[in-house]
Scaffold this active site. Structure first.
Site, PDB file in Angstrom:
ATOM      1  N   LYS A  62       0.319  -1.470  -0.053  1.00  0.00           N
ATOM      2  CA  LYS A  62      -0.014  -0.366  -0.213  1.00  0.00           C
ATOM      3  C   LYS A  62       1.194   1.411   0.297  1.00  0.00           C
ATOM      4  O   LYS A  62       0.177   2.569  -0.300  1.00  0.00           O
ATOM      5  CB  LYS A  62      -1.183   0.138   1.347  1.00  0.00           C
ATOM      6  CG  LYS A  62      -1.891  -1.349   1.151  1.00  0.00           C
ATOM      7  CD  LYS A  62      -2.418  -1.325  -0.397  1.00  0.00           C
ATOM      8  CE  LYS A  62      -3.800  -2.520  -0.371  1.00  0.00           C
ATOM      9  NZ  LYS A  62      -2.868  -3.970  -0.027  1.00  0.00           N
TER      10      LYS A  62
ATOM     11  N   TYR B 173     -12.430 -15.240   1.607  1.00  0.00           N
ATOM     12  CA  TYR B 173     -11.450 -13.618   2.408  1.00  0.00           C
ATOM     13  C   TYR B 173     -11.674 -14.220   3.183  1.00  0.00           C
ATOM     14  O   TYR B 173     -11.899 -13.937   4.431  1.00  0.00           O
ATOM     15  CB  TYR B 173     -12.243 -12.204   2.387  1.00  0.00           C
ATOM     16  CG  TYR B 173     -10.957 -11.392   2.857  1.00  0.00           C
ATOM     17  CD1 TYR B 173     -10.385 -10.778   2.083  1.00  0.00           C
ATOM     18  CD2 TYR B 173     -11.510 -10.778   3.765  1.00  0.00           C
ATOM     19  CE1 TYR B 173      -9.743  -9.852   2.336  1.00  0.00           C
ATOM     20  CE2 TYR B 173     -10.278 -10.283   4.234  1.00  0.00           C
ATOM     21  CZ  TYR B 173      -9.584  -9.773   3.377  1.00  0.00           C
ATOM     22  OH  TYR B 173      -8.493  -7.850   3.725  1.00  0.00           O
TER      23      TYR B 173
ATOM     24  N   TYR C 159      -3.311 -12.742   1.750  1.00  0.00           N
ATOM     25  CA  TYR C 159      -2.761 -11.937   0.606  1.00  0.00           C
ATOM     26  C   TYR C 159      -1.820 -12.855  -0.103  1.00  0.00           C
ATOM     27  O   TYR C 159      -2.312 -14.091  -1.075  1.00  0.00           O
ATOM     28  CB  TYR C 159      -2.810 -10.895   0.096  1.00  0.00           C
ATOM     29  CG  TYR C 159      -4.068  -9.677   0.786  1.00  0.00           C
ATOM     30  CD1 TYR C 159      -4.772  -9.637  -0.231  1.00  0.00           C
ATOM     31  CD2 TYR C 159      -4.282  -9.282   1.902  1.00  0.00           C
ATOM     32  CE1 TYR C 159      -5.497  -8.831   0.435  1.00  0.00           C
ATOM     33  CE2 TYR C 159      -5.083  -8.472   2.675  1.00  0.00           C
ATOM     34  CZ  TYR C 159      -6.097  -8.561   1.235  1.00  0.00           C
ATOM     35  OH  TYR C 159      -6.861  -6.849   1.723  1.00  0.00           O
TER      36      TYR C 159
HETATM   37  C1  PLP Z   1      -3.941  -5.040   0.062  1.00  0.00           C
HETATM   38  C2  PLP Z   1      -3.112  -6.007   0.230  1.00  0.00           C
HETATM   39  C3  PLP Z   1      -2.576  -7.092  -0.854  1.00  0.00           C
HETATM   40  C4  PLP Z   1      -4.014  -6.734  -2.527  1.00  0.00           C
HETATM   41  O1  PLP Z   1      -3.023  -5.366  -3.205  1.00  0.00           O
HETATM   42  P1  PLP Z   1      -4.594  -5.159  -3.875  1.00  0.00           P
HETATM   43  O2  PLP Z   1      -3.670  -3.911  -4.978  1.00  0.00           O
HETATM   44  O3  PLP Z   1      -6.186  -4.379  -2.743  1.00  0.00           O
HETATM   45  O4  PLP Z   1      -5.110  -6.026  -4.720  1.00  0.00           O
HETATM   46  C5  PLP Z   1      -1.750  -7.773  -1.466  1.00  0.00           C
HETATM   47  N1  PLP Z   1      -1.041  -8.408  -0.586  1.00  0.00           N
HETATM   48  C6  PLP Z   1      -1.416  -7.549   0.780  1.00  0.00           C
HETATM   49  C7  PLP Z   1      -0.382  -8.011   2.098  1.00  0.00           C
HETATM   50  C8  PLP Z   1      -2.106  -6.795   0.870  1.00  0.00           C
HETATM   51  O5  PLP Z   1      -2.301  -5.646   2.234  1.00  0.00           O
END
Ligand code: PLP
Length: 332
Positions: free
Chosen positions: A50, A264, A290
């Site tokens: 992010k 999720y 993720y």
């Molecule tokens: C938010 C996030 C993602 C996904 O990225 P997006 O841009 O939301 O698709 C992947 N890995 C981590 C650790 C995240 O925090």
């Protein structure tokens, strides 16, 4: 593409490492050579993807005269942690709206990212039920803050708009530069696909630089068709903002939805295996929501010979390891 035309805060001053994973590749039978782009090591409290998006989004907030940031995410949101972290560094207030996507999952004194929200002094946290209108909820917080004389700015979930996705176009350019300097040719890239800004930005960057590197997104929540549509729309919007003349073909977007499991943020056996395998072969921490599920996807694709033998495959590590500490039971 000339990305210097957009305001940014320069949160990303150096390229993140791009490393080979020889022991991990060996554990998968040396069918392919796996490399990793270490965006888990980006600056910002505890790192993660992010930061690249917020570099542009917070610059836009400041251009718009904001003194307060409002954003949203799931109860263990890395995006909320990093938005708060950069707001702290900028001397801005930060308010969070958390979506309880799994009923009963919010714990006021929870561990992981939730603990860090409190440690970094979040101004307020509102928790709303799964499926709520998040923009509507953030707008309510903004209206209240305006009455108090504040100048709030809303950053959407995951900072996944065309402004934020620009950060991942920059990442694709950074990768191409690194590959050139070490003279490494990559055949395929694998990225997590969540709120879509990362996947969309990488695809726009790879397409825009004519890299010829196919990108596979591994979904963390939605079905394939739905996610591909979301990624494609955001990619087209981002490409347009960058002044790309060609439209972005839908075939550039490929998602896999076979590694989400029950939903999720809910653990799967393949995620646990992926997190343990990378930790035990390379001492690199993935996360349960993720990057762990995305790596589970990569492992399965390798086992099923999706990549040509001997191919060089690059995995984008987007971070998230603080969430591990909210999932101790899963790994014990
Ligand atoms: C938010 C996030 C993602 C996904 O990225 P997006 O841009 O939301 O698709 C992947 N890995 C981590 C650790 C995240 O925090």
């Amino acid at each position: 593409m000339n990305l210097t035309q957009f305001p940014r805060r320069n949160y990303v001053q150096d390229a993140t490492p791009l490393e080979a994973l020889p022991a991990f590749s060996k554990a998968l039978g040396n069918k392919v050579n796996i490399y990793i782009k270490r965006d888990d090591l980006l600056p910002g409290c505890a790192g993660g993807n992010k930061t690249r998006k917020l570099d542009f989004c917070i610059a836009d907030a400041i251009e718009n005269g904001a003194d307060t940031i409002i954003t949203c995410g799931a109860v263990q949101s890395n995006h909320c942690r990093l938005t708060l972290s950069w707001a702290v560094k900028e001397g801005m207030d930060c308010h969070l709206v958390l979506e309880e996507r799994v009923a009963g999952s919010y714990k006021k004194d929870g561990s992981g990212n939730n603990f860090l929200f409190n440690l970094m002094g979040v101004k307020s946290t509102s928790v709303v039920p799964g499926g709520s209108d998040m923009l509507g909820e953030m707008t309510k917080v903004a209206e209240q803050l305006k009455k108090e004389g504040k100048k709030p700015y809303i950053i959407p979930g995951g900072a996944s708009n065309a402004i934020g996705a620009t950060g991942y176009v920059a990442c694709a350019e950074e990768i191409m530069q690194q590959l050139f300097s070490i003279n490494l040719s990559i055949d395929h890239m694998v990225v997590p696909s969540g709120s879509a800004g990362t996947h969309a930005g990488i695809v726009v960057g790879m397409y825009g630089t004519n890299a010829g590197i196919p990108v596979s997104g591994i979904n963390v929540s939605r079905p394939k068709d739905v996610q591909e549509e979301i990624v494609h729309n955001l990619a087209m919007e981002t490409a347009q903002r960058l002044g790309m003349r060609e439209s972005l073909p839908k075939e550039q977007i490929t998602c896999f939805d076979g590694y989400v499991g029950p939903g999720y943020s809910l653990p799967t056996d393949s995620m646990t295996e992926a997190v343990q395998l990378l930790a035990r072969t390379e001492a690199i921490l993935l996360d349960p929501v993720y990057s762990g599920k995305a790596m589970a996807g990569l492992i399965d694709l390798v086992r099923n010979d999706y990549f040509a033998e001997g191919a060089n495959v690059l995995f984008l590590h987007t971070g998230g390891s603080p969430a591990l500490y909210a999932y101790l039971d899963t790994f014990q």
